[in-house]
Design a protein around this motif. Structure first.
Motif, PDB file in Angstrom:
ATOM      1  N   ILE A   9      37.955  24.969  46.614  1.00  0.00           N
ATOM      2  CA  ILE A   9      37.340  24.459  47.867  1.00  0.00           C
ATOM      3  C   ILE A   9      35.916  24.786  47.934  1.00  0.00           C
ATOM      4  N   GLY A  10      35.171  25.386  46.836  1.00  0.00           N
ATOM      5  CA  GLY A  10      33.901  25.543  46.649  1.00  0.00           C
ATOM      6  C   GLY A  10      33.645  27.082  46.951  1.00  0.00           C
ATOM      7  N   LYS A  11      34.824  27.993  47.154  1.00  0.00           N
ATOM      8  CA  LYS A  11      34.682  29.564  47.331  1.00  0.00           C
ATOM      9  C   LYS A  11      35.991  29.773  46.677  1.00  0.00           C
ATOM     10  N   THR A  12      35.827  31.300  46.617  1.00  0.00           N
ATOM     11  CA  THR A  12      36.789  31.964  45.809  1.00  0.00           C
ATOM     12  C   THR A  12      37.728  32.529  46.984  1.00  0.00           C
ATOM     13  N   THR A  13      39.013  32.410  46.683  1.00  0.00           N
ATOM     14  CA  THR A  13      40.018  32.705  47.882  1.00  0.00           C
ATOM     15  C   THR A  13      41.350  32.691  47.354  1.00  0.00           C
ATOM     16  N   ILE A  14      42.286  33.190  47.846  1.00  0.00           N
ATOM     17  CA  ILE A  14      43.699  33.415  47.271  1.00  0.00           C
ATOM     18  C   ILE A  14      44.829  32.539  47.913  1.00  0.00           C
ATOM     19  N   HIS A  15      45.416  31.863  47.140  1.00  0.00           N
ATOM     20  CA  HIS A  15      46.525  30.782  47.592  1.00  0.00           C
ATOM     21  C   HIS A  15      47.717  31.288  46.948  1.00  0.00           C
ATOM     22  N   VAL A  16      49.040  30.908  47.757  1.00  0.00           N
ATOM     23  CA  VAL A  16      50.277  31.253  47.329  1.00  0.00           C
ATOM     24  C   VAL A  16      51.044  29.902  47.131  1.00  0.00           C
ATOM     25  N   ILE A  17      51.727  29.844  45.923  1.00  0.00           N
ATOM     26  CA  ILE A  17      52.346  28.715  45.553  1.00  0.00           C
ATOM     27  C   ILE A  17      53.793  28.988  45.457  1.00  0.00           C
ATOM     28  N   ASP A  18      54.655  28.076  45.974  1.00  0.00           N
ATOM     29  CA  ASP A  18      56.333  28.062  45.973  1.00  0.00           C
ATOM     30  C   ASP A  18      56.497  27.485  44.751  1.00  0.00           C
ATOM     31  N   LEU A  19      56.933  28.185  43.785  1.00  0.00           N
ATOM     32  CA  LEU A  19      57.277  27.656  42.164  1.00  0.00           C
ATOM     33  C   LEU A  19      58.292  26.714  42.289  1.00  0.00           C
ATOM     34  N   ARG A  20      59.358  26.617  43.290  1.00  0.00           N
ATOM     35  CA  ARG A  20      60.361  25.765  43.345  1.00  0.00           C
ATOM     36  C   ARG A  20      59.675  24.288  44.008  1.00  0.00           C
ATOM     37  N   SER A  21      59.236  24.463  45.046  1.00  0.00           N
ATOM     38  CA  SER A  21      58.799  23.071  45.529  1.00  0.00           C
ATOM     39  C   SER A  21      57.242  22.754  45.154  1.00  0.00           C
ATOM     40  N   LYS A  22      56.600  23.534  44.348  1.00  0.00           N
ATOM     41  CA  LYS A  22      55.301  23.416  44.168  1.00  0.00           C
ATOM     42  C   LYS A  22      54.187  23.201  44.989  1.00  0.00           C
ATOM     43  N   GLU A  23      54.532  23.473  46.413  1.00  0.00           N
ATOM     44  CA  GLU A  23      53.677  23.607  47.423  1.00  0.00           C
ATOM     45  C   GLU A  23      52.850  24.818  47.505  1.00  0.00           C
ATOM     46  N   SER A  24      51.581  24.738  47.801  1.00  0.00           N
ATOM     47  CA  SER A  24      50.621  25.532  47.806  1.00  0.00           C
ATOM     48  C   SER A  24      49.936  25.755  49.347  1.00  0.00           C
ATOM     49  N   ARG A  25      49.861  27.058  49.594  1.00  0.00           N
ATOM     50  CA  ARG A  25      49.233  27.329  51.060  1.00  0.00           C
ATOM     51  C   ARG A  25      47.941  28.294  50.637  1.00  0.00           C
ATOM     52  N   ARG A  26      46.972  28.420  51.422  1.00  0.00           N
ATOM     53  CA  ARG A  26      46.002  29.198  51.512  1.00  0.00           C
ATOM     54  C   ARG A  26      46.214  30.605  52.263  1.00  0.00           C
ATOM     55  N   LEU A  27      46.460  31.592  51.453  1.00  0.00           N
ATOM     56  CA  LEU A  27      46.428  32.893  52.316  1.00  0.00           C
ATOM     57  C   LEU A  27      45.228  33.609  52.894  1.00  0.00           C
ATOM     58  N   ILE A  28      44.261  33.384  52.359  1.00  0.00           N
ATOM     59  CA  ILE A  28      43.083  33.933  52.871  1.00  0.00           C
ATOM     60  C   ILE A  28      42.077  32.910  53.330  1.00  0.00           C
ATOM     61  N   ASP A  29      41.710  32.935  54.528  1.00  0.00           N
ATOM     62  CA  ASP A  29      40.738  31.881  54.898  1.00  0.00           C
ATOM     63  C   ASP A  29      39.539  32.316  55.512  1.00  0.00           C
ATOM     64  N   HIS A  30      38.837  32.679  54.800  1.00  0.00           N
ATOM     65  CA  HIS A  30      37.451  33.512  55.012  1.00  0.00           C
ATOM     66  C   HIS A  30      36.414  33.078  54.186  1.00  0.00           C
ATOM     67  N   ARG A  31      34.877  32.935  54.604  1.00  0.00           N
ATOM     68  CA  ARG A  31      34.100  32.467  53.792  1.00  0.00           C
ATOM     69  C   ARG A  31      33.481  33.402  52.678  1.00  0.00           C
ATOM     70  N   SER A  32      34.006  34.769  52.568  1.00  0.00           N
ATOM     71  CA  SER A  32      33.663  35.752  51.791  1.00  0.00           C
ATOM     72  C   SER A  32      34.512  35.212  50.366  1.00  0.00           C
TER      73      SER A  32
END
Length: 341
Positions: A86-109
């Motif tokens: 998304i144009g910045k470095t951040t951390i996501h978490v993926i569920d390896l069963r469903s392959k669904e990913s979510r953003r853990l950290i939502d900050h411009r840093s």
């Protein structure tokens, strides 16, 4: 019974015992696996390989560009990883069963270096939201953010096996030099900060029994980086690798059985810079994953994977994940052909 027959039976018995021992050790080795995120042709993916260097598996997460840093949840179901989608470095978490990913950290840093606590509650990470790089802790569901460090320029947080302590690298000196890169430990809430060693700048890892920490250090004499081990009380320092000039070991990771330390290996060459009289350092080729014995002193490393992309951060796969690993894309493929995939 003739003496010769007795000798034959004894030799056969010894051979069977040795064979049984080797099979047991081989089965135990194959029960352990190392994961890396490697990028090829602009796409990064998570790869698993047995600690014997066999059975390459690609998970097929294929979420675009990622950094090499990642962390498993203790139950092996989730993976925290660094994303640059998304144009910045951040951390996501993926569920390896469903392959669904979510953003853990939502900050411009910039937010990176995820470290999942063994109790499953927290994810530690690095953020530069205040200027310098500081260590933060957040609940695995993305709530209750807490800043843990206040000073220095900090990197590579790792948890103790009981989730009560964090070890990390920190730059604390005004002048440049290897001795200003330090290994620290602190409690899980940022308290009881204590300096453990000097010259630590490229990752660290806690032993499964919680008594020792392995870390990467640098030599000013030949510009190498090696793996050292130290007791948590600051005693009993010993060296595990003896790399040559401009050979780098970084991002050590201690195996769950306590027998091995995996690390990323790179070789640096010095070439003339374009239009410059002074030489510049360049990484030669790709990275590799090496294993070295965690017990004893110096020993010869074992290469289990090569021709990988740069910025590798090997991690050991949780045992809870391995029984379900047949759902991954198994490829009995030499690592040398990895770029073709």
């Amino acid at each position: 019974m003739a003496l010769k027959q007795i000798q034959v039976y004894v030799m056969l018995g010894i051979a069977l015992l040795v064979s049984s021992s080797l099979l047991t050790e081989n089965a135990q080795a194959r029960a352990q696996a190392v994961s890396v995120i490697s990028e090829h042709e602009g796409t990064a993916d998570l790869y698993l390989i047995d600690s014997t260097g066999q059975n390459l598996r690609k998970l097929g997460t294929n979420n675009g560009k990622k950094g090499g840093e990642h962390a498993w949840s203790p139950d092996g179901r989730f993976l925290a990883y660094v994303s640059r989608e998304i144009g910045k470095t951040t951390i996501h978490v993926i569920d390896l069963r469903s392959k669904e990913s979510r953003r853990l950290i939502d900050h411009r840093s910039r937010n990176y270096s995820p470290a999942w606590s063994p109790n499953g509650k927290w994810i530690g990470f690095i953020s530069d939201r205040t200027g310098d790089r500081q260590i933060y802790r957040i609940n695995a569901n993305g709530s209750n953010l807490k800043r843990l460090t206040k000073k220095g320029d900090n990197t590579n947080p790792v948890w103790s096996p009981d989730s009560q302590w964090i070890a990390f690298n920190s730059y604390r000196g005004p002048e440049h030099g290897a001795n200003n890169f330090l290994l620290y430990v602190m409690t899980a809430d940022g308290g009881r900060l204590r300096k453990l060693a000097k010259g630590a700048l490229a990752g660290c890892t806690w032993s499964p029994n919680g008594k020792q920490i392995a870390y990467a250090t640098t030599s000013l004499e030949n510009e190498s980086k090696n793996i050292l081990v130290i007791d948590i009380d600051g005693n009993n320092l010993r060296q595990l690798t003896r790399l040559g000039a401009r050979e780098w070991a970084s991002s050590p990771a201690w195996s769950p059985d306590g027998q091995w330390i995996a690390y990323a290996f790179q070789r640096i060459v010095r070439k003339p810079g374009p239009g410059e009289a002074l030489p510049v350092d360049e990484v030669f080729g790709d990275s590799a994953i090496h294993l070295v014995k965690a017990t004893g002193g110096l020993s010869n490393p074992i290469e289990i994977a090569n021709e990988l992309s740069l910025s590798l951060h090997p991690e050991w796969v949780p045992k809870a994940f391995l029984p379900v690993s047949p759902s991954t894309e198994k490829q009995i493929t030499p690592w040398g052909r990895l770029k073709q995939h």
